[in-house]
Write an enzyme that holds these catalytic residues in place. Sequence first.
Site, PDB file in Angstrom:
ATOM      1  CB  CYS A 141     -12.016  28.580  32.922  1.00 22.34           C
ATOM      2  SG  CYS A 141     -11.226  29.599  31.651  1.00 22.34           S
ATOM      3  CB  CYS A 148     -17.935  32.843  32.380  1.00 22.76           C
ATOM      4  SG  CYS A 148     -17.654  31.073  32.190  1.00 22.76           S
ATOM      5  CD  GLU A 196      -9.594  29.889  25.640  1.00 23.10           C
ATOM      6  OE1 GLU A 196     -10.638  30.554  25.686  1.00 23.10           O
ATOM      7  OE2 GLU A 196      -9.133  29.430  24.571  1.00 23.10           O
ATOM      8  CB  SER A 227     -15.576  28.487  21.483  1.00 21.98           C
ATOM      9  OG  SER A 227     -15.913  29.698  22.109  1.00 21.98           O
ATOM     10  CB  SER A 249     -15.747  34.379  23.550  1.00 23.37           C
ATOM     11  OG  SER A 249     -16.155  33.044  23.377  1.00 23.37           O
ATOM     12  CG  LEU A 250     -15.714  40.773  19.873  1.00 20.32           C
ATOM     13  CD1 LEU A 250     -14.192  40.795  19.877  1.00 20.32           C
ATOM     14  CD2 LEU A 250     -16.231  41.268  18.511  1.00 20.32           C
ATOM     15  CG  ASN A 327     -27.653  30.304  31.056  1.00 24.10           C
ATOM     16  OD1 ASN A 327     -28.481  30.370  31.954  1.00 24.10           O
ATOM     17  ND2 ASN A 327     -27.440  29.215  30.353  1.00 24.10           N
ATOM     18  CB  CYS A 370     -23.690  25.282  24.829  1.00 25.98           C
ATOM     19  SG  CYS A 370     -22.323  24.477  24.104  1.00 25.98           S
TER      20      CYS A 370
HETATM   21  N1  SAH Z   1     -13.468  29.426  27.018  1.00 25.74           N
HETATM   22  C1  SAH Z   1     -14.021  29.416  25.728  1.00 25.74           C
HETATM   23  C2  SAH Z   1     -15.042  28.328  25.503  1.00 25.74           C
HETATM   24  C3  SAH Z   1     -15.982  28.016  26.622  1.00 25.74           C
HETATM   25  S1  SAH Z   1     -17.182  29.234  26.980  1.00 25.74           S
HETATM   26  C4  SAH Z   1     -14.600  30.784  25.381  1.00 25.74           C
HETATM   27  O1  SAH Z   1     -14.682  31.632  26.254  1.00 25.74           O
HETATM   28  O2  SAH Z   1     -14.911  30.981  24.212  1.00 25.74           O
HETATM   29  C5  SAH Z   1     -18.329  29.031  25.629  1.00 25.74           C
HETATM   30  C6  SAH Z   1     -19.169  30.263  25.344  1.00 25.74           C
HETATM   31  O3  SAH Z   1     -20.136  30.491  26.391  1.00 25.74           O
HETATM   32  C7  SAH Z   1     -18.328  31.525  25.258  1.00 25.74           C
HETATM   33  O4  SAH Z   1     -18.697  32.310  24.144  1.00 25.74           O
HETATM   34  C8  SAH Z   1     -18.668  32.226  26.546  1.00 25.74           C
HETATM   35  O5  SAH Z   1     -18.432  33.586  26.456  1.00 25.74           O
HETATM   36  C9  SAH Z   1     -20.120  31.864  26.729  1.00 25.74           C
HETATM   37  N2  SAH Z   1     -20.615  32.068  28.085  1.00 25.74           N
HETATM   38  C10 SAH Z   1     -19.954  31.909  29.239  1.00 25.74           C
HETATM   39  N3  SAH Z   1     -20.738  32.218  30.289  1.00 25.74           N
HETATM   40  C11 SAH Z   1     -21.937  32.581  29.787  1.00 25.74           C
HETATM   41  C12 SAH Z   1     -23.166  33.002  30.367  1.00 25.74           C
HETATM   42  N4  SAH Z   1     -23.330  33.118  31.680  1.00 25.74           N
HETATM   43  N5  SAH Z   1     -24.199  33.273  29.554  1.00 25.74           N
HETATM   44  C13 SAH Z   1     -24.054  33.152  28.212  1.00 25.74           C
HETATM   45  N6  SAH Z   1     -22.929  32.773  27.596  1.00 25.74           N
HETATM   46  C14 SAH Z   1     -21.865  32.490  28.379  1.00 25.74           C
HETATM   47 FE1  SF4 Z   2     -13.061  30.655  30.725  1.00 32.23          FE
HETATM   48 FE2  SF4 Z   2     -14.530  30.865  28.476  1.00 32.23          FE
HETATM   49 FE3  SF4 Z   2     -15.664  31.132  30.925  1.00 32.23          FE
HETATM   50 FE4  SF4 Z   2     -14.024  33.030  30.014  1.00 32.23          FE
HETATM   51  S1  SF4 Z   2     -16.016  32.422  29.121  1.00 32.23           S
HETATM   52  S2  SF4 Z   2     -14.009  32.154  32.084  1.00 32.23           S
HETATM   53  S3  SF4 Z   2     -12.527  31.831  28.912  1.00 32.23           S
HETATM   54  S4  SF4 Z   2     -14.738  29.288  30.090  1.00 32.23           S
END
Ligand code: SAH
Ligand code: SF4
Length: 396
Positions: A141, A148, A196, A227, A249-250, A327, A370
């Site tokens: 991404c 993330c 994304e 999402s 994803s706020l 996570n 997830c």
């Molecule tokens: N890119 C999109 C969808 C993939 S991420 C997005 O950001 O919405 C899916 C979800 O996992 C998002 O809400 C993201 O914020 C969350 N996420 C990513 N890394 C995470 C982590 N380390 N712990 C918990 N949630 C996480």
């Molecule tokens: Fe990409 Fe979603 Fe991870 Fe942000 S949370 S880096 S938009 S996969």
Amino acid sequence: MIDAQAGVDRPRALPHRTLTAMTSTTAPRLTNLLGMSRQQMEAFFLSIGEKKFRAAQVMKWIHIEGCDNFAAMTNLSKALRTRLSEVAEVRGPGVVYEGSSSDGTRKWVLEVEDGSYVETVLIPADDGKRRTLCVSSQVGCSLDCSFCSTGKQGFQRNLTAAEIIGQVWVAQRSVGPRRDTANRPVTNVVMMGMGEPLMNYDNVVPAMKLMLDDDGYGLSKRRVTLSTSGVVPMIDKLGDEIDVSLAISLHAATDELRSELVPLNRKYNIRSLLDACHRYLAKCADTRMITIEYTLIKDVNDQQAHAEQLAALLKELPCKINLIPFNPFPHSGYEKPSRNQQMRFQQWLYDLGYTAHIRTTRGDDIDAACGQLVGRVKDRTRRHERYIQSIQIDAD
Ligand code: SAH
Ligand code: SF4
């Protein structure tokens, strides 16, 4: 990083698919029918001098029966089956690993065209009545959210529509064909894997159309969720083209904090994002809510003041809140709040009039949370390299 062998009940390494059709230099390029929406499939049949209704017949074979062999499509004439095998193919991603966790979560590691891996996870809930598939849209991404691990890998490429719907196809084939609506192998899809989805709009939308199509996966629009971290112009475009559920994803209720966690916020701030949510809901055919995802990170966004800001911010928006305990991954610099703190945050929201759901982590023993699906990414942005360097500097 794929921890493909760790702590699973029944690891099963599967043979790679044959790549003959793709690699031959003399064979004509075959058209892959797997990722085609109904409209695209109808155009394909017209282009080979066939009637449009063939599209529905072949879609049923591919997506309901899980069939990839034209010879077995017995309601087509023999001549058409032969013709199809000369010009077309049904080619899903290769399954390189399949595992199930003790809580019933199943995970597939799939190899896509250039040898990258993507992961797909099927999470059972409600005594097995709900089976939610978490689907990836990109390899890596580009948006680099600070918490993330996919973001830390950098970006390699967009998945094709065939590779996106191929994840649903593989999962369904593996669990069993869809014989009746009461007993679907996959009941819900969330685009919450790697990537994304709104940065890969042109491939994600045809794939989601197939998820909704009765001759595809026949899922209701409430059970297919996209999402996004907030690509505002694409939320508007999405609402014009397809009616699916939207999750935002706020993670923070102020621009200052959100820009730190989700750098895209510097381009599209919270106000513009919430306005886009209102416009999206206005386009939905029925009364719908936005799902707000809020990753709870210890001492970063998990205090009472954060809950109050969040409640005030969401006052006007029909929404439900999902709290996702952070996570952890190595060297992220963040921690997961204690269970007590997670519940305190939930209670603060409750006292302010919101019912928030804490998402439990599933499939821990197969590394299958997830939003935490991590493939072997060839990092075009060199972000991973920079990240590794920064870790080494930290460690020195
Ligand atoms: N890119 C999109 C969808 C993939 S991420 C997005 O950001 O919405 C899916 C979800 O996992 C998002 O809400 C993201 O914020 C969350 N996420 C990513 N890394 C995470 C982590 N380390 N712990 C918990 N949630 C996480
Ligand atoms: Fe990409 Fe979603 Fe991870 Fe942000 S949370 S880096 S938009 S996969």
